[in-house]
Design an enzyme around this catalytic site. Structure first.
Site, short mmCIF file in Angstrom:
data_model
loop_
_atom_site.label_atom_id
_atom_site.label_comp_id
_atom_site.label_asym_id
_atom_site.label_seq_id
_atom_site.Cartn_x
_atom_site.Cartn_y
_atom_site.Cartn_z
N HIS A 75 0.85 -1.20 0.00
CA HIS A 75 0.00 0.00 0.00
C HIS A 75 0.88 1.24 0.00
CE1 HIS A 75 1.12 -0.49 4.24
NE2 HIS A 75 0.95 0.83 4.35
N ASP A 88 0.82 5.14 1.95
CA ASP A 88 0.12 5.83 3.04
C ASP A 88 -0.56 7.08 2.46
OD1 ASP A 88 1.16 3.91 4.72
OD2 ASP A 88 2.81 5.15 5.44
N HIS A 143 4.81 0.12 -0.05
CA HIS A 143 5.55 -0.67 0.93
C HIS A 143 4.64 -1.74 1.52
CE1 HIS A 143 3.71 2.75 3.00
NE2 HIS A 143 3.67 2.01 4.10
N ARG A 163 7.03 -9.18 15.84
CA ARG A 163 7.46 -7.83 15.42
C ARG A 163 6.36 -6.83 15.75
NH1 ARG A 163 7.10 -4.74 10.48
NH2 ARG A 163 8.89 -3.33 10.34
C1 LIG Z 1 -4.91 8.28 9.26
C2 LIG Z 1 -4.94 7.04 8.82
C3 LIG Z 1 -3.98 6.49 7.83
C4 LIG Z 1 -4.41 5.04 7.68
C5 LIG Z 1 -5.89 5.15 7.92
C6 LIG Z 1 -5.92 6.01 9.18
O1 LIG Z 1 -7.21 6.49 9.44
C7 LIG Z 1 -5.41 5.21 10.40
C8 LIG Z 1 -4.62 3.96 10.01
C9 LIG Z 1 -3.76 4.16 8.78
C10 LIG Z 1 -3.44 2.83 8.08
C11 LIG Z 1 -2.32 2.01 8.75
C12 LIG Z 1 -2.04 0.75 7.92
C13 LIG Z 1 -1.97 1.03 6.42
C14 LIG Z 1 -3.15 1.93 5.98
C15 LIG Z 1 -3.22 2.07 4.45
C16 LIG Z 1 -4.40 1.39 6.62
O2 LIG Z 1 -5.11 0.53 6.20
O3 LIG Z 1 -4.60 1.99 7.85
C17 LIG Z 1 -3.04 3.26 6.69
C18 LIG Z 1 -4.07 4.35 6.35
C19 LIG Z 1 -3.62 5.30 5.25
O4 LIG Z 1 -2.49 5.81 5.25
O5 LIG Z 1 -4.43 5.52 4.34
O1 LIG Z 2 5.17 -2.32 10.13
C1 LIG Z 2 5.71 -1.84 9.15
O2 LIG Z 2 6.90 -1.96 8.89
C2 LIG Z 2 4.89 -1.05 8.16
C3 LIG Z 2 3.69 -0.38 8.77
C4 LIG Z 2 2.94 0.44 7.79
O3 LIG Z 2 3.25 0.48 6.62
C5 LIG Z 2 1.79 1.23 8.24
O4 LIG Z 2 1.40 1.14 9.42
O5 LIG Z 2 1.24 1.96 7.38
FE LIG Z 3 2.19 2.12 5.59
#
Ligand SMILES: C=C1C[C@]23C[C@@]1(O)CC[C@H]2[C@@]12CCC[C@@](C)(C(=O)O1)[C@H]2[C@@H]3C(=O)O
Ligand SMILES: O=C(O)CCC(=O)C(=O)O
Ligand SMILES: [Fe+2]
Length: 374
Positions: A229, A231, A293, A303
């Site tokens: 994905h 961010d 990533h 982890r």
């Molecule tokens: C602010 C945020 C970014 C995120 C969605 C969220 O509301 C909280 C969790 C974040 C996260 C963490 C894991 C990867 C990700 C793609 C997800 O599913 O939840 C990211 C979200 C993002 O960056 O879009």
């Molecule tokens: O745990 C990791 O190394 C990646 C975590 C991550 O990509 C995320 O929380 O968006």
């Molecule tokens: Fe991420």
């Protein structure tokens, strides 16, 4: 809305937890529900082989701004040292994170993320786009951690809150410094940075802390900790402790048109990984790439990681910077969005969200100085 208020951002669609009967601790094999067939979409680079991993950059280095520019262009990621965050605080955060995930599933589910909420315990939101489950759990903190911590430790929630609150305070400070460095590294001058007021307002970044847990996995080649994905944030400051797992999609520096590969970002003691997110990709008009990533799992080590997502204040719309749009591309490539709008799109379209806000040539001027207040 103040950047730190509870739940300023919209949630993704939610699948809160794994099938009821599933327990990481007793699993002797990866069940079909967690088996991923397509983990080899790109080759995985041998840890010591080419391409080398994203650079380690010391924030106090006199040339840090240029080093950051190169890393964000080439990889969309770098490791950060010289950041001033005390090692003791990182250790405390890691200890509290482990303490949380070691609780039983029944207890953790007391703080389950509700369908309309950002904060709480559950699966990574990206899980809702896939048929299979990931080998991980998450805990998201937007605003105060107290309500959910009280559900987990009714008589002893303060130690978790104290650490998370101190971490958030220190990391917000660092996020402001990093954003400033990134804007300078894009070639913007102090006077170009009209961020809804003077530059000191950069400290008002919205932030979300997301804790990840990846239990040991009996068949690590069949499961994924967190699927590939990007961010949504401007950037994410990730603490990954001492266990390998993070991989970024990259190309060898000496062969930038060569094949993309999954490259492990090896843990460097005391360092953070900084990932460029989609909003910085938009702001920089594609010059800084939001990096794809993922997190892989391993057979022996539990982890944990802590991702600190940094985005604009809630009322700010991000669009390509005029000065950068003129440079090379000729026009702004993306329409303006707030972080909340973008998260909603990501919640519907996932990896196609960035593409969905691309503007055509006829769409006129969609650039701004840096960000617009709406
Ligand atoms: C602010 C945020 C970014 C995120 C969605 C969220 O509301 C909280 C969790 C974040 C996260 C963490 C894991 C990867 C990700 C793609 C997800 O599913 O939840 C990211 C979200 C993002 O960056 O879009
Ligand atoms: O745990 C990791 O190394 C990646 C975590 C991550 O990509 C995320 O929380 O968006
Ligand atoms: Fe991420």
């Amino acid at each position: 809305m103040p950047p730190h208020s509870e739940e300023p951002l919209p949630p993704y669609p939610n699948r809160v937890h794994h099938p009821e009967h599933f327990d990481f601790a007793t699993a002797r094999e990866v069940p079909d529900s967690h088996t991923w067939a397509d983990l080899h979409d790109y080759p995985t680079a041998a840890p010591s082989g080419s391409p080398s991993a994203p650079n380690v950059i010391d924030l106090t280095h006199p040339d840090a701004v240029n080093l950051i520019a190169r890393a964000c262009e080439e990889w969309g990621a770098f490791q950060l040292t010289g950041h001033g965050v005390p090692t003791g605080l990182l250790d405390h955060l890691e200890a509290q994170t482990r303490r949380l995930f070691q609780l039983s599933v029944e207890v953790k589910l007391k703080a389950a993320r509700m369908a309309d909420a950002v904060s709480g315990y559950g699966l990574a939101r990206v899980n809702s786009f896939f048929a299979k489950f990931m080998w991980s759990e998450g805990f998201t903190i937007s605003g105060s951690p107290a309500d959910n911590a009280r559900k987990l430790w009714p008589h002893d929630y303060r130690q978790f809150c104290d650490v998370v609150e101190e971490y958030t305070r220190v990391m917000k400070e660092l996020a402001g410094r990093l954003l400033h460095a990134m804007l300078l590294s894009l070639g913007l001058k102090e006077e170009d940075i009209d961020w809804a007021g003077p530059i000191r307002d950069l400290r008002d970044l919205s932030t979300v802390l997301h804790l990840n847990s990846y239990p040991p996995c009996p068949e690590p080649d069949r499961a994924i900790g967190l699927a590939a994905h990007t961010d949504s944030s401007f950037f994410t400051i990730l603490y990954q402790g001492g266990v390998n797992g993070l991989q970024v999609l990259g190309r060898a520096s000496d062969d930038p048109s060569g094949p993309a590969q999954w490259v492990t970002v090896p843990p460097v003691p005391g360092a953070f990984v900084v990932n460029v997110g989609d909003l910085m990709h938009i702001l920089s008009n594609g010059r800084f790439r939001s990096v794809r990533h993922r997190a892989v799992v391993n057979r022996t080590h539990h982890r944990v990681s802590a991702a600190f997502f940094c985005g604009p204040p809630a009322h700010v719309k991000v669009s390509p910077v005029t000065k950068l749009a003129g440079n090379g591309v000729g026009r702004g490539l993306y329409r303006a969005v707030t972080w909340a709008e973008y998260l909603s799109l990501k919640g519907k379209l996932f990896n196609r969200a960035l593409e969905s806000i691309k503007v055509s040539e006829e769409d006129g001027n969609n650039t701004s100085v840096v960000c617009k207040v709406v």
